[in-house]
Design a protein around this motif. Structure first.
Motif, PDB file in Angstrom:
ATOM      1  N   THR A 257       0.692  -1.364  -0.145  1.00 52.02           N
ATOM      2  CA  THR A 257       0.038  -0.076  -0.130  1.00 52.02           C
ATOM      3  C   THR A 257       0.937   1.261   0.052  1.00 52.02           C
ATOM      4  OG1 THR A 257      -1.941  -1.160   1.186  1.00 52.02           O
ATOM      5  CG2 THR A 257      -1.610   1.413   1.393  1.00 52.02           C
ATOM      6  N   VAL A 258       0.794   2.006  -0.982  1.00 52.75           N
ATOM      7  CA  VAL A 258       1.463   3.372  -1.132  1.00 52.75           C
ATOM      8  C   VAL A 258       0.517   4.484  -0.807  1.00 52.75           C
ATOM      9  CG1 VAL A 258       2.831   4.716  -2.482  1.00 52.75           C
ATOM     10  CG2 VAL A 258       2.945   2.238  -2.832  1.00 52.75           C
TER      11      VAL A 258
ATOM     12  N   LEU B 215      -3.371   2.985 -13.433  1.00 54.92           N
ATOM     13  CA  LEU B 215      -4.480   2.777 -14.235  1.00 54.92           C
ATOM     14  C   LEU B 215      -4.009   2.113 -15.734  1.00 54.92           C
ATOM     15  CD1 LEU B 215      -6.329   5.919 -13.277  1.00 54.92           C
ATOM     16  CD2 LEU B 215      -6.938   3.467 -12.433  1.00 54.92           C
ATOM     17  N   GLU B 216      -2.894   2.046 -16.051  1.00 54.92           N
ATOM     18  CA  GLU B 216      -2.522   1.775 -17.150  1.00 54.92           C
ATOM     19  C   GLU B 216      -3.013   2.818 -18.329  1.00 54.92           C
ATOM     20  OE1 GLU B 216      -3.394  -2.421 -17.982  1.00 54.92           O
ATOM     21  OE2 GLU B 216      -1.695  -3.077 -16.434  1.00 54.92           O
ATOM     22  N   ALA B 217      -3.040   4.003 -17.905  1.00 53.59           N
ATOM     23  CA  ALA B 217      -3.611   4.810 -18.809  1.00 53.59           C
ATOM     24  C   ALA B 217      -2.221   5.648 -19.574  1.00 53.59           C
ATOM     25  CB  ALA B 217      -4.204   5.938 -17.995  1.00 53.59           C
ATOM     26  N   PRO B 218      -2.598   6.292 -20.573  1.00 48.56           N
ATOM     27  CA  PRO B 218      -1.400   6.993 -21.302  1.00 48.56           C
ATOM     28  C   PRO B 218      -0.911   8.201 -20.469  1.00 48.56           C
ATOM     29  CG  PRO B 218      -3.413   6.980 -22.722  1.00 48.56           C
ATOM     30  CD  PRO B 218      -3.939   6.380 -21.345  1.00 48.56           C
ATOM     31  N   THR B 219       0.464   8.569 -20.628  1.00 44.28           N
ATOM     32  CA  THR B 219       0.979   9.534 -19.805  1.00 44.28           C
ATOM     33  C   THR B 219       0.294  10.770 -20.060  1.00 44.28           C
ATOM     34  OG1 THR B 219       3.358   8.207 -20.267  1.00 44.28           O
ATOM     35  CG2 THR B 219       3.384  10.616 -19.591  1.00 44.28           C
TER      36      THR B 219
ATOM     37  N   LEU C  36      -2.709   4.005  -3.424  1.00 43.48           N
ATOM     38  CA  LEU C  36      -2.724   3.074  -4.561  1.00 43.48           C
ATOM     39  C   LEU C  36      -2.202   1.714  -3.857  1.00 43.48           C
ATOM     40  CD1 LEU C  36      -0.374   4.619  -7.017  1.00 43.48           C
ATOM     41  CD2 LEU C  36      -2.649   4.933  -6.945  1.00 43.48           C
ATOM     42  N   SER C  37      -2.750   0.506  -4.368  1.00 45.43           N
ATOM     43  CA  SER C  37      -2.345  -0.516  -3.859  1.00 45.43           C
ATOM     44  C   SER C  37      -1.629  -1.612  -5.020  1.00 45.43           C
ATOM     45  CB  SER C  37      -3.670  -1.425  -3.214  1.00 45.43           C
ATOM     46  OG  SER C  37      -3.192  -2.488  -2.877  1.00 45.43           O
ATOM     47  N   PHE C  38      -0.494  -2.156  -4.820  1.00 40.24           N
ATOM     48  CA  PHE C  38       0.243  -2.854  -5.752  1.00 40.24           C
ATOM     49  C   PHE C  38       0.249  -4.389  -5.194  1.00 40.24           C
ATOM     50  CE2 PHE C  38       1.538   1.428  -6.368  1.00 40.24           C
ATOM     51  CZ  PHE C  38       1.626   1.523  -7.540  1.00 40.24           C
ATOM     52  N   ARG C  39      -0.353  -5.451  -6.041  1.00 47.23           N
ATOM     53  CA  ARG C  39      -0.328  -6.570  -5.893  1.00 47.23           C
ATOM     54  C   ARG C  39       1.021  -7.132  -6.132  1.00 47.23           C
ATOM     55  NH1 ARG C  39      -5.032  -9.798  -5.927  1.00 47.23           N
ATOM     56  NH2 ARG C  39      -6.965  -8.400  -6.270  1.00 47.23           N
ATOM     57  N   ASP C  40       1.408  -8.485  -5.424  1.00 44.43           N
ATOM     58  CA  ASP C  40       2.751  -9.128  -5.769  1.00 44.43           C
ATOM     59  C   ASP C  40       2.766  -9.477  -7.187  1.00 44.43           C
ATOM     60  OD1 ASP C  40       4.424 -11.843  -5.982  1.00 44.43           O
ATOM     61  OD2 ASP C  40       5.142 -10.680  -4.578  1.00 44.43           O
ATOM     62  N   PRO C  41       3.776  -9.619  -8.016  1.00 46.59           N
ATOM     63  CA  PRO C  41       3.711  -9.832  -9.419  1.00 46.59           C
ATOM     64  C   PRO C  41       3.178 -11.259  -9.993  1.00 46.59           C
ATOM     65  CG  PRO C  41       5.548  -8.763  -9.089  1.00 46.59           C
ATOM     66  CD  PRO C  41       5.171  -9.152  -7.890  1.00 46.59           C
ATOM     67  N   ASP C  42       3.282 -11.938  -8.811  1.00 54.34           N
ATOM     68  CA  ASP C  42       3.109 -13.491  -9.081  1.00 54.34           C
ATOM     69  C   ASP C  42       1.287 -13.810  -8.538  1.00 54.34           C
ATOM     70  OD1 ASP C  42       5.477 -14.253  -9.945  1.00 54.34           O
ATOM     71  OD2 ASP C  42       5.984 -14.420  -7.681  1.00 54.34           O
TER      72      ASP C  42
ATOM     73  N   PRO D  92      -2.433  -5.602 -11.285  1.00 52.32           N
ATOM     74  CA  PRO D  92      -1.346  -5.412 -10.807  1.00 52.32           C
ATOM     75  C   PRO D  92      -1.407  -4.280  -9.749  1.00 52.32           C
ATOM     76  CG  PRO D  92      -1.178  -4.597 -13.065  1.00 52.32           C
ATOM     77  CD  PRO D  92      -2.314  -5.416 -12.931  1.00 52.32           C
ATOM     78  N   ALA D  93      -2.404  -3.295 -10.081  1.00 57.12           N
ATOM     79  CA  ALA D  93      -2.436  -2.206  -9.145  1.00 57.12           C
ATOM     80  C   ALA D  93      -3.840  -1.606  -9.267  1.00 57.12           C
ATOM     81  CB  ALA D  93      -1.368  -0.869  -9.640  1.00 57.12           C
ATOM     82  N   THR D  94      -4.185  -1.071  -7.893  1.00 59.95           N
ATOM     83  CA  THR D  94      -5.617  -0.292  -7.924  1.00 59.95           C
ATOM     84  C   THR D  94      -5.391   1.100  -7.260  1.00 59.95           C
ATOM     85  OG1 THR D  94      -6.017  -1.616  -5.835  1.00 59.95           O
ATOM     86  CG2 THR D  94      -6.897  -2.456  -7.815  1.00 59.95           C
ATOM     87  N   VAL D  95      -6.430   1.870  -7.553  1.00 56.48           N
ATOM     88  CA  VAL D  95      -6.396   3.271  -7.012  1.00 56.48           C
ATOM     89  C   VAL D  95      -7.411   3.253  -5.645  1.00 56.48           C
ATOM     90  CG1 VAL D  95      -6.982   5.785  -7.455  1.00 56.48           C
ATOM     91  CG2 VAL D  95      -5.843   4.315  -8.994  1.00 56.48           C
ATOM     92  N   ARG D  96      -7.196   3.096  -4.597  1.00 57.04           N
ATOM     93  CA  ARG D  96      -7.815   3.211  -3.547  1.00 57.04           C
ATOM     94  C   ARG D  96      -8.538   4.467  -3.051  1.00 57.04           C
ATOM     95  NH1 ARG D  96      -5.062  -0.784   0.701  1.00 57.04           N
ATOM     96  NH2 ARG D  96      -6.871  -0.275   1.777  1.00 57.04           N
ATOM     97  N   LEU D  97      -7.875   5.576  -3.514  1.00 58.95           N
ATOM     98  CA  LEU D  97      -8.525   6.971  -2.944  1.00 58.95           C
ATOM     99  C   LEU D  97      -7.625   7.938  -3.830  1.00 58.95           C
ATOM    100  CD1 LEU D  97     -10.077   8.279  -0.531  1.00 58.95           C
ATOM    101  CD2 LEU D  97      -7.885   8.636   0.523  1.00 58.95           C
ATOM    102  N   LEU D  98      -8.240   9.097  -4.190  1.00 56.97           N
ATOM    103  CA  LEU D  98      -7.720   9.904  -5.051  1.00 56.97           C
ATOM    104  C   LEU D  98      -7.994  11.348  -4.566  1.00 56.97           C
ATOM    105  CD1 LEU D  98      -5.976  10.446  -7.799  1.00 56.97           C
ATOM    106  CD2 LEU D  98      -8.490  10.637  -8.746  1.00 56.97           C
ATOM    107  N   ASN D  99      -6.860  12.206  -4.384  1.00 58.35           N
ATOM    108  CA  ASN D  99      -6.896  13.431  -4.008  1.00 58.35           C
ATOM    109  C   ASN D  99      -7.971  13.801  -2.978  1.00 58.35           C
ATOM    110  OD1 ASN D  99      -6.241  16.357  -4.689  1.00 58.35           O
ATOM    111  ND2 ASN D  99      -8.345  16.456  -5.831  1.00 58.35           N
TER     112      ASN D  99
END
Length: 227
Positions: free
Chosen positions: A10-11, A174-178, A194-200, A205-212
């Motif tokens: 969790t970041v 979000l795998e969105a364009p830069t 942001l939450s990042f799963r282990d690659p395996d 791989p990532a989710t946005v849990r809260l924004l601004n």
């Protein structure tokens, strides 16, 4: 009996509090810029964040910060309030704005309109001639993210950073364009998670849990803007 899957990392991303450049809506970059300090209002904003996120005192492995003065001061306020160590990560510094440093958007538009328009049209354009492009910032920020996820795998870590690096991490998750960064708004003293799963592990791989998000009762749309 199978091994338990690792917890996601969790970041918790905190944008620094305001400086005189933020309230003046002036370009304010990284260590190559004027490097203004937090204003009293900015310190108060981070104090509210520290109080709102006080449960992190027992969960956060570290407060990781850009070395830029306004983020370092913000991180030290959080670390002191929670008793959590503060660690610098240069890759999370703000974009360098070159000759635009200290100027307002209006001033840049008046002096270098074509250059400003090119900056909004291409993530490879360099602001102020010698500044960093969005693409180059993305490269260093994502390299820093890799180091962060390795060092704090399965833990919660707070990262104190700036508009461009935080937007970069959100669009990456979000795998969105830069270029979609231009459609995001981030308020000083705001929190994004942001939450990042282990690659395996299966799943995104990532989710946005809260924004601004801001500590109540300040409405999120009351933004000073600026960089």
């Amino acid at each position: 009996m199978t091994d338990e899957p690792p917890e996601p990392t969790t970041v918790v991303l905190v944008r620094h509090g305001v400086t005189e450049y933020t309230t003046g809506r002036r370009f304010s970059g990284g260590l190559g810029g004027h490097n203004p300090a937090l204003s009293e209002e900015g310190r108060a904003q981070i104090g509210l964040v520290a109080e709102w996120l006080s449960p992190l005192r027992d969960r956060a492995a570290a407060v990781v910060t850009s070395p830029v003065r306004r983020t370092r001061e913000s991180a030290e306020l959080l670390g002191e309030a929670w008793g959590v160590p503060v660690v610098e990560e240069p890759s999370f510094a703000e974009m360098e704005f070159g000759a635009w440093e200290g100027l307002t958007f209006d001033e840049v538009g008046e002096q270098n309109r074509d250059e400003l328009l090119a900056w909004f049209e291409s993530v490879d354009a360099r602001p102020g001639g010698t500044g960093e492009s969005f693409r180059s910032v993305e490269e260093r920020v994502l390299a820093g993210l890799d180091r962060l996820l390795t060092a704090y795998r399965g833990q919660t870590v707070v990262v104190v950073s700036h508009v461009t690096p935080i937007k970069t991490l959100v669009t990456h998750a979000l795998e969105a364009p830069t270029a979609s960064q231009f459609r995001l708004q981030l308020t000083p003293g705001s929190v994004t998670v942001l939450s990042f799963r282990d690659p395996d592990q299966p799943g995104p791989p990532a989710t946005v849990r809260l924004l601004n998000a801001l500590p109540p009762p300040q409405p999120a749309f009351l933004d000073h803007g600026g960089w």
